[in-house]
Every structure is written in structure tokens, then in C-alpha cells.
Design an enzyme around this catalytic site. Structure first.
Site, short mmCIF file in Angstrom:
data_model
loop_
_atom_site.label_atom_id
_atom_site.label_comp_id
_atom_site.label_asym_id
_atom_site.label_seq_id
_atom_site.Cartn_x
_atom_site.Cartn_y
_atom_site.Cartn_z
N ASP A 73 0.83 -1.22 0.00
CA ASP A 73 0.00 0.00 0.00
C ASP A 73 0.86 1.27 0.00
O ASP A 73 1.98 1.27 0.52
CB ASP A 73 -0.92 -0.02 1.23
CG ASP A 73 -2.03 1.01 1.13
OD1 ASP A 73 -2.34 1.45 0.00
OD2 ASP A 73 -2.59 1.37 2.16
N ASN A 98 -10.55 -3.46 -6.53
CA ASN A 98 -9.72 -2.47 -7.25
C ASN A 98 -10.24 -2.13 -8.65
O ASN A 98 -9.80 -1.16 -9.27
CB ASN A 98 -8.25 -2.93 -7.34
CG ASN A 98 -7.49 -2.79 -6.04
OD1 ASN A 98 -6.55 -3.53 -5.78
ND2 ASN A 98 -7.90 -1.84 -5.20
#
Ligand code: FPP
Length: 225
Positions: free
Chosen positions: A11, A59
């Protein structure tokens, strides 16, 4: 002790890029390079499995250009891995619902997994179109299809990760302290390590720190010492 299986939520790519005045996609390209370096380092220190979260079932909500950049980076990585896998001693497996991916990507995945069967060495598991809940639901549905009881053993054998030991250590760089639908079943007794370092800035030294923290933990797996 070196953990046998390390899992990482990669991330912070977007923020890393923005802070440099670059498009978010430049952060993913930098993140892919860091994955390469960390995979090599893991192999060198004797990690057996490295599992990374490259693209989640959620996503797809990102802008089309960002989704296609991540897919292109994965294609590039897999195409290069086909050339180098035997030399580098890194096997590859993809975890997730690959039916939604492009034909080219699916062909590359099939080819890398085929070569991996004859390569010895560390295994890198790349989660693509992966969701922990989706994985558990599918495993339960497969138990029903196969006419077997819904037991931990039968679920385990039908997860994308079948045959892979549970992660000992789950690392999340980027400052957030949540699991984000990653390895929900497998991380039941994993140790977690969070750092504010953004993934493109993550280094082997940072991994050493995570492993040192892991080694100070006392793992009881629900028992007493
Ligand atoms: C999370 O950061 C990262 C992703 C959703 C994509 C990860 C993909 C790669 C590193 C590229 C391909 C990988 C391989 C294995 C070759 P974010 O975009 O959510 O960052 P932010 O929280 O700063 O916005």
C-alpha cells in the site's frame, strides 16, 4: 527465526507518486520494482513463501487508466519472470479469480505456473483479482459441488492458496491498519506488522525490522505458554 511465509499488502503507491508530483501510475511502477527487490531479498534470507496483494476484487472501481497500468505491470513482470525464473530460483503462483483477466495475462499466468512446477526455490504468490471473502465463499460452494462436508480441512483444500502454509507474518506498509479483504482465512493466527513507510520506499532493512518485531512476539495459537 526467519518466517517461512511473509505476506504483504503493497500500500501507498498512489501517495508516494503524488508527493513527487507524479501520476499515481508511476507509484505502481515503483511498487513493482520494490516487489522485485523484496522477493530477491526474501529468497536470499530463506523465506519459503512471499504472498503479495497486487489487485483486489474491489480495485476494479479505480479509474480505467490505473487498472490498465497495473495489469500492464503484471504482464511485464510475468513475461520477464518466464525468462528468468529458472535462473533466479523463484517460483510463481497467482491467487485469485483469473477468469476476469485479459487473455494475454491468463496465458502468461498459465505459462509461469507451468515452468514453476519444475523450478526449485522460493515461491512468490501474487494475488490478482483476489478477495478473501470471495475465496471463502467459493471454497464453501466447491465443498457443496464436491459433495463433501464443510470442514476446515475441506475448505483449506479448496482455497486459492491450497497447499500453501498460512502466513506467519503479514506486513502492511502505507500507514493504514486494516486487512482490506486480504487472506482472511489464512491470517487467523498471523502476526501483523504495520509501518507508515509507503510501499515504494520499503527496503530490505525495513523487512529486517518487521522480522525482528515478529521474533519478539509470542505465538500461542490460542493456547497458553
Ligand atoms: C495499493 O496502493 C497498491 C495497489 C492497489 C497496486 C499494487 C500493484 C503493484 C505494486 C504493481 C504490480 C505488482 C507486481 C507484483 C509486479 P494504493 O494505490 O492504494 O496507494 P495509496 O493508498 O497511496 O493511494
Amino acid at each position: 527465526m526467519t518466517p517461512k511465509h511473509i505476506a504483504v499488502i503493497m500500500d501507498g503507491n498512489g501517495r508516494w507518486a503524488r508527493r513527487r508530483g507524479l501520476p499515481r501510475t508511476a507509484g505502481h511502477a515503483a511498487g513493482a520494482e520494490v516487489f522485485r527487490k523484496i522477493a530477491t531479498y526474501c529468497k536470499d534470507i530463506g523465506v519459503e513463501h512471499l504472498t503479495v496483494y497486487a489487485f483486489s476484487t474491489e480495485n476494479w472501481k479505480r479509474p480505467e487508466g490505473e487498472v490498465s497500468t497495473i495489469m500492464q505491470l503484471l504482464e511485464k513482470y510475468l513475461a520477464e519472470a518466464i525468462e528468468k525464473m529458472e535462473r533466479d530460483g523463484v517460483r510463481l503462483r497467482v491467487l485469485g479469480d483469473i477468469s476476469a483477466l485479459s487473455e494475454n495475462l491468463r496465458t502468461l499466468i498459465a505459462r509461469t505456473e507451468e515452468i514453476s512446477r519444475r523450478v526449485e526455490g522460493m515461491q512468490a504468490n501474487i494475488c490478482i483479482n483476489y478477495g478473501g471473502r470471495d475465496e471463502i465463499v467459493r471454497a464453501a460452494a466447491r465443498c457443496a459441488e464436491d459433495g463433501v462436508a464443510v470442514t476446515e480441512e475441506n475448505i483449506n483444500a479448496r482455497l486459492y492458496s491450497a497447499g500453501i502454509p498460512d502466513p506467519d507474518l503479514v506486513i502492511r506498509p502505507g500507514g493504514e491498519t486494516r486487512i482490506s479483504n486480504f487472506l482472511l482465512w489464512q491470517s487467523a493466527y498471523s502476526e501483523f506488522y504495520f509501518t507508515d513507510t509507503l510501499w515504494p520506499d520499503f527496503t530490505p532493512r525495513e523487512l529486517d525490522k518487521a522480522i525482528a518485531a515478529y521474533n519478539k512476539r509470542e505465538r500461542r495459537f490460542g493456547g497458553v505458554k
